[in-house]
Design an enzyme around this catalytic site. Structure first.
Site, PDB file in Angstrom:
ATOM      1  CE  LYS A 160      -2.419   7.078   0.316  1.00 53.42           C
ATOM      2  NZ  LYS A 160      -2.295   5.892   1.313  1.00 53.42           N
ATOM      3  CG  ASP A 196      -1.038   1.127   3.717  1.00 50.06           C
ATOM      4  OD1 ASP A 196      -0.207   1.634   4.131  1.00 50.06           O
ATOM      5  OD2 ASP A 196      -1.602   1.348   2.529  1.00 50.06           O
TER       6      ASP A 196
HETATM    7  C1  GLC Z   1       1.309   7.011   0.870  1.00 51.49           C
HETATM    8  C2  GLC Z   1       1.294   7.450   2.306  1.00 51.49           C
HETATM    9  C3  GLC Z   1       1.636   6.028   2.993  1.00 51.49           C
HETATM   10  C4  GLC Z   1       0.817   4.499   2.690  1.00 51.49           C
HETATM   11  C5  GLC Z   1       1.264   4.460   1.139  1.00 51.49           C
HETATM   12  C6  GLC Z   1       0.314   3.355   0.510  1.00 51.49           C
HETATM   13  O1  GLC Z   1       2.636   6.878   0.469  1.00 51.49           O
HETATM   14  O2  GLC Z   1       2.095   8.300   2.835  1.00 51.49           O
HETATM   15  O3  GLC Z   1       1.573   6.043   4.430  1.00 51.49           O
HETATM   16  O4  GLC Z   1       1.810   3.803   3.364  1.00 51.49           O
HETATM   17  O5  GLC Z   1       0.532   5.654   0.692  1.00 51.49           O
HETATM   18  O6  GLC Z   1      -0.997   3.519   0.753  1.00 51.49           O
END
Ligand code: GLC
Length: 442
Positions: A160, A196
């Protein structure tokens, strides 16, 4: 526009629709490959799905206590105070949100952790008079982490857009504890570390035992589900019976048909070749995909005038919020300095946004279909899917597009799958995990 121009526009849009199409038949193929990758990931083999054991199962609803929760996963840090009453009720007593400056996201790792601790201090100043005697803190860290226990784990790689240095390969709980030490906050103990998605599943299943998938469809996208411990063969030391939640990291799934825009986006990203599904689905990328289409259409003289090109030449200038505005019937043209936009161009923009966002919803549905079918191939039981994230919550039509695809794939049996918004689940869920971990210590 001339008759030819109109035809060229229609042709372009109909090609675009095919480039972004996902049919129920294709979803069945995606599910097949998804299951193969899940199997390989659980066995510790090479797979685009990391399938990370979380070291926690679903809660019983009897967990109790007051917790601080810290949530890091997008451009905000959130600090929350959560109260668990032991009867399946979790209350958010207070919450503060802090925007992380972009230089911190891309700077030195210890500065990022110092910033996070500053956020905790501001939160405590605002919501708790004086310093607390002692606190258990649950840390929601929404990136791929090889979890070593319920309260430790190393970051595999940033996703991200995060690039803070010196964090990959390190235990993020240790980095947080060091920053707490540096700032003299020794009374805070990091009791739990959770993704999360795991927080979201735990929070929802605290009150609803039929909840067995936790999903995020926001800046990033990912999911988790409870797996039989016996099937997690990558951890042979886990002989116990029962279940453990597995963080799939589905954003990395790479068995999808990509198009020219996906490839352009991927190549110019700071994690090329990775997070292929995330780049087709999540809020961080949908605006950019639409922007790439718009640029090509301006160059081909199918949209606006050439003068508008510079405004659309900045990567990531168009956001998913902009796309969402068009779906709400308003527009984003002011932000791009465009006045007197023709009705035909408005319609074209609406079409592009619809095409890009519909594919996102369909792929998200495909991934959910795969996870549910993995647990229950004939859909014999009810499944509540707890979903958090602005794209799912706020994008007009997104949820309907997902549901339509689930019915396209499963027919009437799709009624067994309930997609439910689980707001703030990740922080609350981490607090519940913290409660379990804290009681295990006593
Ligand atoms: C990205 C992260 C993952 C997280 C997701 C949503 O894919 O790698 O760990 O759960 O974003 O925030």
């Amino acid at each position: 526009m001339s008759k030819d121009g109109t035809n060229a526009l229609e042709r372009f849009l109909s090609d675009l629709e095919s480039l972004f199409s996902v049919t129920p038949q294709e979803v069945r193929e995606i599910m097949f490959h998804f299951h193969e990758e899940m199997r390989r990931g659980l066995a510790g083999g090479k797979s685009s799905l990391k399938m990370i054991p979380s070291f926690v199962g679903r809660p019983k609803g009897t967990e109790k206590g007051d917790f601080l929760a810290l949530d890091l996963g997008g451009t905000n840090v959130r600090v929350l105070a959560v109260a668990l009453d032991g009867n399946g009720n979790a209350t958010l007593a207070a919450v503060s949100r802090f925007v992380i400056p972009s230089e911190t996201i891309g700077g030195a790792g210890d500065k990022l952790f110092d910033f996070i601790v500053d956020c905790i201090q501001s939160f405590l100043k605002e919501h708790h008079a004086g310093m607390p005697q002692a606190y258990d803190l649950a840390f929601t860290f929404s990136f791929p982490v090889v979890q070593r226990s319920v309260s430790s784990g190393e970051l595999i790689c940033w996703t991200k857009g995060f690039t803070a240095s010196g964090v990959e390969g390190k235990d993020v709980v240790a980095l947080l504890a060091e920053a707490l030490q540096r700032k003299g906050m020794k009374s805070i103990h990091v009791a739990a570390l959770a993704n999360d998605t795991v927080g979201t599943l735990v929070a929802k299943s605290y009150a609803d035992p039929s909840c067995d998938v936790g999903v995020i469809i926001g800046t990033g996208t990912n999911a988790c589900y409870p797996e039989k411990v016996a099937r997690i063969s990558r951890l042979p030391e886990l002989r116990a019976s029962g279940e453990m939640i597995v963080n799939i990291e589905w954003g990395g799934f790479d068995k999808l048909k990509t198009n020219v825009y996906d490839n352009l986006l991927d190549l110019s990203s700071n994690n090329a070749g990775r997070q292929k599904l995330e780049k087709m689905v999540s809020g961080m990328y949908l605006g950019e995909l639409a922007r790439l289409v718009i640029v090509e259409m301006i160059q081909k003289r199918l949209l606006f005038t050439e003068k508008s090109l510079p405004a659309f030449s900045v990567a990531y200038a168009l956001t998913t919020e902009h796309l969402s505005m068009t779906a709400h019937g308003s527009d984003f043209f002011d932000d791009f300095g465009l006045a007197d936009v023709q009705e035909a161009d408005r319609q074209t923009i609406r079409e592009i946004c619809r095409i890009v966002s519909t594919r996102s919803a369909r792929i998200a549905a495909a991934a959910i279909a795969a996870v549910v079918a993995w647990m229950d191939a004939d859909l014999e039981s009810n499944h509540t899917v707890a979903i958090d994230g602005a794209l799912f919550e706020k994008y007009p039509g997104f949820q309907d597009n997902m549901t339509d695809m689930l019915f396209g794939v499963f027919g009437d049996r799709a009624k067994k799958i309930k997609l439910e918004l689980a707001k703030d689940g990740s922080g609350i869920g981490a607090a519940i995990i913290g409660a379990v971990a804290a009681s295990a210590r006593q």
